[in-house]
Motif scaffolding. Sequence first.
Motif, PDB file in Angstrom:
ATOM      1  N   VAL A 137       0.841  -1.187   0.000  1.00 26.91           N
ATOM      2  CA  VAL A 137       0.000   0.000   0.000  1.00 26.91           C
ATOM      3  C   VAL A 137       0.880   1.243   0.000  1.00 26.91           C
ATOM      4  CG1 VAL A 137      -0.203   0.105   2.525  1.00 26.91           C
ATOM      5  CG2 VAL A 137      -1.993   1.103   1.107  1.00 26.91           C
ATOM      6  N   LEU A 138       0.446   2.277  -0.716  1.00 31.67           N
ATOM      7  CA  LEU A 138       1.138   3.560  -0.757  1.00 31.67           C
ATOM      8  C   LEU A 138       0.124   4.647  -0.457  1.00 31.67           C
ATOM      9  CD1 LEU A 138       3.740   5.167  -1.373  1.00 31.67           C
ATOM     10  CD2 LEU A 138       3.007   5.232  -3.772  1.00 31.67           C
ATOM     11  N   LEU A 139       0.332   5.361   0.661  1.00 31.63           N
ATOM     12  CA  LEU A 139      -0.617   6.354   1.143  1.00 31.63           C
ATOM     13  C   LEU A 139       0.052   7.714   1.282  1.00 31.63           C
ATOM     14  CD1 LEU A 139      -2.090   4.368   4.176  1.00 31.63           C
ATOM     15  CD2 LEU A 139      -3.083   4.527   1.885  1.00 31.63           C
ATOM     16  N   THR A 140      -0.755   8.775   1.161  1.00 35.16           N
ATOM     17  CA  THR A 140      -0.293  10.097   1.564  1.00 35.16           C
ATOM     18  C   THR A 140      -1.039  10.511   2.827  1.00 35.16           C
ATOM     19  OG1 THR A 140      -1.923  11.250   0.174  1.00 35.16           O
ATOM     20  CG2 THR A 140       0.204  10.757  -0.809  1.00 35.16           C
ATOM     21  N   GLU A 141      -0.348  11.250   3.649  1.00 42.09           N
ATOM     22  CA  GLU A 141      -0.902  11.695   4.938  1.00 42.09           C
ATOM     23  C   GLU A 141      -0.426  13.116   5.211  1.00 42.09           C
ATOM     24  OE1 GLU A 141      -2.246  11.997   7.782  1.00 42.09           O
ATOM     25  OE2 GLU A 141      -3.683  10.376   7.731  1.00 42.09           O
ATOM     26  N   ALA A 167       1.352  11.333  10.517  1.00 38.01           N
ATOM     27  CA  ALA A 167       2.152  10.209  10.038  1.00 38.01           C
ATOM     28  C   ALA A 167       2.319   9.126  11.099  1.00 38.01           C
ATOM     29  CB  ALA A 167       3.516  10.710   9.567  1.00 38.01           C
ATOM     30  N   GLU A 168       2.625   9.518  12.320  1.00 41.69           N
ATOM     31  CA  GLU A 168       2.883   8.501  13.351  1.00 41.69           C
ATOM     32  C   GLU A 168       1.632   7.695  13.664  1.00 41.69           C
ATOM     33  OE1 GLU A 168       5.866   7.627  14.390  1.00 41.69           O
ATOM     34  OE2 GLU A 168       6.580   9.126  12.955  1.00 41.69           O
ATOM     35  N   ALA A 169       0.482   8.366  13.765  1.00 42.55           N
ATOM     36  CA  ALA A 169      -0.767   7.644  14.032  1.00 42.55           C
ATOM     37  C   ALA A 169      -1.083   6.689  12.890  1.00 42.55           C
ATOM     38  CB  ALA A 169      -1.906   8.631  14.227  1.00 42.55           C
ATOM     39  N   TRP A 185       8.555   9.148   2.693  1.00 44.06           N
ATOM     40  CA  TRP A 185       9.143  10.330   2.063  1.00 44.06           C
ATOM     41  C   TRP A 185       8.331  11.556   2.471  1.00 44.06           C
ATOM     42  CZ3 TRP A 185       7.610   5.864  -0.265  1.00 44.06           C
ATOM     43  CH2 TRP A 185       8.581   5.070  -0.904  1.00 44.06           C
ATOM     44  N   LEU A 186       8.973  12.711   2.469  1.00 46.86           N
ATOM     45  CA  LEU A 186       8.288  13.987   2.630  1.00 46.86           C
ATOM     46  C   LEU A 186       8.303  14.711   1.293  1.00 46.86           C
ATOM     47  CD1 LEU A 186       9.529  15.322   6.088  1.00 46.86           C
ATOM     48  CD2 LEU A 186       7.201  14.633   5.483  1.00 46.86           C
ATOM     49  N   VAL A 187       7.105  15.078   0.821  1.00 44.21           N
ATOM     50  CA  VAL A 187       6.956  15.676  -0.504  1.00 44.21           C
ATOM     51  C   VAL A 187       6.145  16.959  -0.375  1.00 44.21           C
ATOM     52  CG1 VAL A 187       6.038  15.337  -2.836  1.00 44.21           C
ATOM     53  CG2 VAL A 187       7.046  13.404  -1.589  1.00 44.21           C
ATOM     54  N   VAL A 188       6.570  18.014  -1.027  1.00 42.57           N
ATOM     55  CA  VAL A 188       5.823  19.265  -1.023  1.00 42.57           C
ATOM     56  C   VAL A 188       4.499  19.063  -1.753  1.00 42.57           C
ATOM     57  CG1 VAL A 188       5.767  21.653  -1.828  1.00 42.57           C
ATOM     58  CG2 VAL A 188       7.874  20.708  -0.867  1.00 42.57           C
ATOM     59  N   ASP A 189       3.405  19.436  -1.106  1.00 41.27           N
ATOM     60  CA  ASP A 189       2.073  19.360  -1.719  1.00 41.27           C
ATOM     61  C   ASP A 189       1.822  20.654  -2.477  1.00 41.27           C
ATOM     62  OD1 ASP A 189      -0.570  19.169  -2.439  1.00 41.27           O
ATOM     63  OD2 ASP A 189      -1.305  18.632  -0.449  1.00 41.27           O
ATOM     64  N   GLU A 190       1.718  20.549  -3.797  1.00 40.55           N
ATOM     65  CA  GLU A 190       1.586  21.753  -4.621  1.00 40.55           C
ATOM     66  C   GLU A 190       0.264  22.479  -4.401  1.00 40.55           C
ATOM     67  OE1 GLU A 190      -0.033  18.471  -7.357  1.00 40.55           O
ATOM     68  OE2 GLU A 190       1.480  18.686  -5.786  1.00 40.55           O
ATOM     69  N   GLN A 197       4.940  20.165   3.481  1.00 43.54           N
ATOM     70  CA  GLN A 197       5.345  18.825   3.073  1.00 43.54           C
ATOM     71  C   GLN A 197       4.373  17.790   3.625  1.00 43.54           C
ATOM     72  OE1 GLN A 197       9.521  18.773   4.421  1.00 43.54           O
ATOM     73  NE2 GLN A 197      10.079  18.738   2.260  1.00 43.54           N
ATOM     74  N   LYS A 198       4.083  16.795   2.809  1.00 46.67           N
ATOM     75  CA  LYS A 198       3.185  15.709   3.190  1.00 46.67           C
ATOM     76  C   LYS A 198       3.924  14.372   3.084  1.00 46.67           C
ATOM     77  CE  LYS A 198      -0.383  18.434   3.668  1.00 46.67           C
ATOM     78  NZ  LYS A 198      -1.513  18.411   2.735  1.00 46.67           N
ATOM     79  N   PRO A 199       3.748  13.489   4.071  1.00 47.68           N
ATOM     80  CA  PRO A 199       4.403  12.191   4.002  1.00 47.68           C
ATOM     81  C   PRO A 199       3.733  11.258   2.982  1.00 47.68           C
ATOM     82  CG  PRO A 199       3.809  12.770   6.261  1.00 47.68           C
ATOM     83  CD  PRO A 199       3.075  13.705   5.360  1.00 47.68           C
ATOM     84  N   PHE A 200       4.553  10.527   2.267  1.00 51.38           N
ATOM     85  CA  PHE A 200       4.147   9.359   1.496  1.00 51.38           C
ATOM     86  C   PHE A 200       4.646   8.152   2.273  1.00 51.38           C
ATOM     87  CE2 PHE A 200       3.384  12.433  -1.632  1.00 51.38           C
ATOM     88  CZ  PHE A 200       2.828  11.879  -2.772  1.00 51.38           C
TER      89      PHE A 200
END
Length: 207
Positions: A137-141, A167-169, A185-190, A197-200
Amino acid sequence: MSDRDAVRRAYDEMAETYAAERSQGGRGVEILAGFLDTLPERPRVLDAGCGQGTPVLRRLADAGDPVGLDFSGEQLRLASENVPDAPLVRGDMTKLPFRDDAFDAATGFHSLIHVPLDDHATVVEEFARVLRPGGRVLLTEGVEEWSGENPDWLDSGVEMRWDIAGAEATKDQLDRAGFAVEDEWLVVDELADDEVQKPFIEARLED
């Protein structure tokens, strides 16, 4: 009106605006490409909260046999135009309308963050149910827990609401559902202000 109904109505009303604003490339799509490389050949993948079908569902269709799920009828209409060969299902992430062990993988890009906080663990458990052993699974949070709304999101005149567990929860929920977190990963949400930044989060369902 419940938060869930408000989010569905918002995406129905602003589907075209959201599609125009959401990037078709960037770091998130690069992470998705790497994720696909970990899957079996021609994987069956659930895109939960598929939205307008781009870029995630379209990229999945190039690599395997995806199914798109969303609760917004207008978003599914756009997805049917953008990814015409992908099966599309209208449904709720808290009660996925699929049999057990149906998929090799699942993605949830910018979708779990709209589910009421009390239901986040249920969504993660549903992912575990519909994935085969070893499924991924690949999620953004979001980084931290936060709930709120924007009355004029993307200058659309439409109110959008979010319920972000953090992210931790989310990693704790994945662990309790039988997943092992394998990368983050931490990615900038455009679409966020101030280059937030949002975690993947990538995880594997343990055998």
